[in-house]
Design a protein around this motif. Structure first.
Motif, PDB file in Angstrom:
ATOM      1  N   THR A   1       1.328  -9.486   1.359  1.00  0.00           N
ATOM      2  CA  THR A   1       0.529  -9.717   0.156  1.00  0.00           C
ATOM      3  C   THR A   1      -0.270  -8.505  -0.292  1.00  0.00           C
ATOM      4  OG1 THR A   1      -1.292 -10.603   1.477  1.00  0.00           O
ATOM      5  CG2 THR A   1       0.310 -12.193   0.609  1.00  0.00           C
ATOM      6  N   SER A   2      -0.376  -7.495   0.567  1.00  0.00           N
ATOM      7  CA  SER A   2      -1.127  -6.308   0.157  1.00  0.00           C
ATOM      8  C   SER A   2      -0.560  -5.062   0.813  1.00  0.00           C
ATOM      9  CB  SER A   2      -2.602  -6.461   0.511  1.00  0.00           C
ATOM     10  OG  SER A   2      -2.769  -6.494   1.906  1.00  0.00           O
ATOM     11  N   ILE A   3      -0.794  -3.949   0.139  1.00  0.00           N
ATOM     12  CA  ILE A   3      -0.493  -2.643   0.706  1.00  0.00           C
ATOM     13  C   ILE A   3      -1.852  -2.079   1.078  1.00  0.00           C
ATOM     14  CG2 ILE A   3       0.411  -0.343   0.239  1.00  0.00           C
ATOM     15  CD1 ILE A   3       2.317  -1.713  -1.771  1.00  0.00           C
ATOM     16  N   GLY A   4      -2.078  -1.865   2.345  1.00  0.00           N
ATOM     17  CA  GLY A   4      -3.395  -1.479   2.843  1.00  0.00           C
ATOM     18  C   GLY A   4      -3.853  -0.111   2.402  1.00  0.00           C
ATOM     19  N   SER A   5      -5.146   0.090   2.499  1.00  0.00           N
ATOM     20  CA  SER A   5      -5.732   1.393   2.206  1.00  0.00           C
ATOM     21  C   SER A   5      -5.112   2.459   3.106  1.00  0.00           C
ATOM     22  CB  SER A   5      -7.244   1.344   2.420  1.00  0.00           C
ATOM     23  OG  SER A   5      -7.831   0.437   1.515  1.00  0.00           O
ATOM     24  N   TYR A   6      -4.819   3.598   2.533  1.00  0.00           N
ATOM     25  CA  TYR A   6      -4.253   4.759   3.231  1.00  0.00           C
ATOM     26  C   TYR A   6      -2.835   4.513   3.775  1.00  0.00           C
ATOM     27  CZ  TYR A   6      -9.132   6.343   3.272  1.00  0.00           C
ATOM     28  OH  TYR A   6     -10.396   6.712   2.900  1.00  0.00           O
ATOM     29  N   ALA A   7      -2.192   3.422   3.387  1.00  0.00           N
ATOM     30  CA  ALA A   7      -0.906   3.026   3.975  1.00  0.00           C
ATOM     31  C   ALA A   7       0.142   4.130   3.944  1.00  0.00           C
ATOM     32  CB  ALA A   7      -0.370   1.778   3.279  1.00  0.00           C
TER      33      ALA A   7
ATOM     34  N   THR B   1      -0.130  -8.689  -3.998  1.00  0.00           N
ATOM     35  CA  THR B   1      -1.146  -8.911  -5.039  1.00  0.00           C
ATOM     36  C   THR B   1      -2.140  -7.766  -5.140  1.00  0.00           C
ATOM     37  OG1 THR B   1      -2.548 -10.137  -3.501  1.00  0.00           O
ATOM     38  CG2 THR B   1      -0.990 -11.428  -4.849  1.00  0.00           C
ATOM     39  N   SER B   2      -2.211  -6.913  -4.120  1.00  0.00           N
ATOM     40  CA  SER B   2      -3.158  -5.795  -4.198  1.00  0.00           C
ATOM     41  C   SER B   2      -2.603  -4.541  -3.535  1.00  0.00           C
ATOM     42  CB  SER B   2      -4.494  -6.175  -3.550  1.00  0.00           C
ATOM     43  OG  SER B   2      -4.333  -6.372  -2.169  1.00  0.00           O
ATOM     44  N   ILE B   3      -2.990  -3.416  -4.108  1.00  0.00           N
ATOM     45  CA  ILE B   3      -2.661  -2.105  -3.580  1.00  0.00           C
ATOM     46  C   ILE B   3      -3.988  -1.471  -3.187  1.00  0.00           C
ATOM     47  CG2 ILE B   3      -1.707   0.180  -4.110  1.00  0.00           C
ATOM     48  CD1 ILE B   3       0.130  -1.227  -6.162  1.00  0.00           C
TER      49      ILE B   3
ATOM     50  N   SER C   1      -4.832  -6.067  -8.460  1.00  0.00           N
ATOM     51  CA  SER C   1      -5.772  -4.963  -8.259  1.00  0.00           C
ATOM     52  C   SER C   1      -5.085  -3.756  -7.635  1.00  0.00           C
ATOM     53  CB  SER C   1      -6.954  -5.407  -7.389  1.00  0.00           C
ATOM     54  OG  SER C   1      -6.546  -5.649  -6.075  1.00  0.00           O
ATOM     55  N   ILE C   2      -5.472  -2.605  -8.144  1.00  0.00           N
ATOM     56  CA  ILE C   2      -5.007  -1.317  -7.632  1.00  0.00           C
ATOM     57  C   ILE C   2      -6.275  -0.572  -7.239  1.00  0.00           C
ATOM     58  CG2 ILE C   2      -3.789   0.824  -8.143  1.00  0.00           C
ATOM     59  CD1 ILE C   2      -2.229  -0.724 -10.312  1.00  0.00           C
ATOM     60  N   GLY C   3      -6.387  -0.193  -5.990  1.00  0.00           N
ATOM     61  CA  GLY C   3      -7.613   0.396  -5.455  1.00  0.00           C
ATOM     62  C   GLY C   3      -7.925   1.785  -5.971  1.00  0.00           C
ATOM     63  N   THR C   4      -9.139   2.217  -5.676  1.00  0.00           N
ATOM     64  CA  THR C   4      -9.584   3.551  -6.047  1.00  0.00           C
ATOM     65  C   THR C   4      -8.691   4.598  -5.406  1.00  0.00           C
ATOM     66  OG1 THR C   4     -11.098   3.688  -4.177  1.00  0.00           O
ATOM     67  CG2 THR C   4     -11.976   2.773  -6.212  1.00  0.00           C
ATOM     68  N   ASN C   5      -8.435   5.652  -6.107  1.00  0.00           N
ATOM     69  CA  ASN C   5      -7.671   6.796  -5.611  1.00  0.00           C
ATOM     70  C   ASN C   5      -6.244   6.441  -5.181  1.00  0.00           C
ATOM     71  OD1 ASN C   5     -10.683   6.940  -4.661  1.00  0.00           O
ATOM     72  ND2 ASN C   5     -10.087   9.069  -4.952  1.00  0.00           N
ATOM     73  N   ALA C   6      -5.743   5.283  -5.570  1.00  0.00           N
ATOM     74  CA  ALA C   6      -4.455   4.785  -5.075  1.00  0.00           C
ATOM     75  C   ALA C   6      -3.308   5.761  -5.305  1.00  0.00           C
ATOM     76  CB  ALA C   6      -4.129   3.430  -5.692  1.00  0.00           C
ATOM     77  N   PHE C   7      -3.266   6.394  -6.476  1.00  0.00           N
ATOM     78  CA  PHE C   7      -2.178   7.326  -6.796  1.00  0.00           C
ATOM     79  C   PHE C   7      -2.716   8.735  -7.056  1.00  0.00           C
ATOM     80  CE2 PHE C   7      -0.510   3.129  -7.814  1.00  0.00           C
ATOM     81  CZ  PHE C   7       0.716   3.156  -7.177  1.00  0.00           C
TER      82      PHE C   7
END
Length: 181
Positions: free
Chosen positions: A15-21, A38-40, A62-68
């Motif tokens: 359900t999510s791609i974790g931070s720094y994955a 549902t979230s990156i 939701s797409i997290g800060t600094n994701a790309f």
């Protein structure tokens, strides 16, 4: 190479791609994200400089800060109409990005969201955006077309479009359809 993220892992939905994955996976060229996500997370794909293609499904809200951030090879990306906010630094330094469409579902764009996207030529901003953060498009020196889907601009921080000299700002009537970046 290409990465296809599976929708289940060990019988459980992904359900999510974790931070720094996948941070600094420089050999990664394309990503397909399944509908179960549902979230990156924040920094998930930061510094993936070889990344040229990303498919984000409508399930992502939701797409997290600094994701790309610093995905310098990313030439295009489609933000799904399920996302409600562009966080700060999300696409910071995506120097190959040429156009962007912010869907009507997005209500705000954070500081530095597209900072340094020096190849960005056009931006189409949906009618639900109520605020655009500081330096959101700073350093987008080739940006010549900024299209707002509504008749009036949202609250724009003073430096949101700093460094842009030749941009044409176009307003479309609320409810108009068919605009593109």
């Amino acid at each position: 190479g290409a990465l296809v993220i599976v929708d289940t892992l060990g019988g459980y939905p992904v359900t999510s791609i974790g931070s720094y994955a996948f941070r600094v996976c420089t050999g990664l060229t394309s990503i397909t994200i399944p509908n179960s996500v549902t979230s990156i997370g924040s920094y998930a794909f930061r510094d993936c400089t070889g990344l040229t293609s990303v498919t984000i499904p409508n399930s992502v809200t939701s797409i997290g800060t600094n994701a790309f951030q610093n995905c310098s090879g990313l030439a295009s990306i489609t933000i799904p109409d399920s996302v409600t906010r562009i966080e700060y630094n999300t696409f910071y330094g995506c120097t190959s990005l040429t156009s962007i469409i912010i869907p009507d579902s997005v209500t705000s764009m954070g500081d530095y969201a597209f900072y340094g996207c020096s190849s960005l030529i056009s931006a189409a901003i949906g009618n639900s955006v109520t605020s655009i953060g500081n330096y959101a498009f700073y350093g987008c020196v080739n940006l010549v077309s900024i299209r707002f889907q509504s008749m009036t601009a949202p609250a724009i921080e003073p430096n949101a479009f700093a460094s842009i000299s030749a941009a044409a700002i176009i307003y479309y009537p609320y409810g108009a359809t068919g605009y593109a970046a």
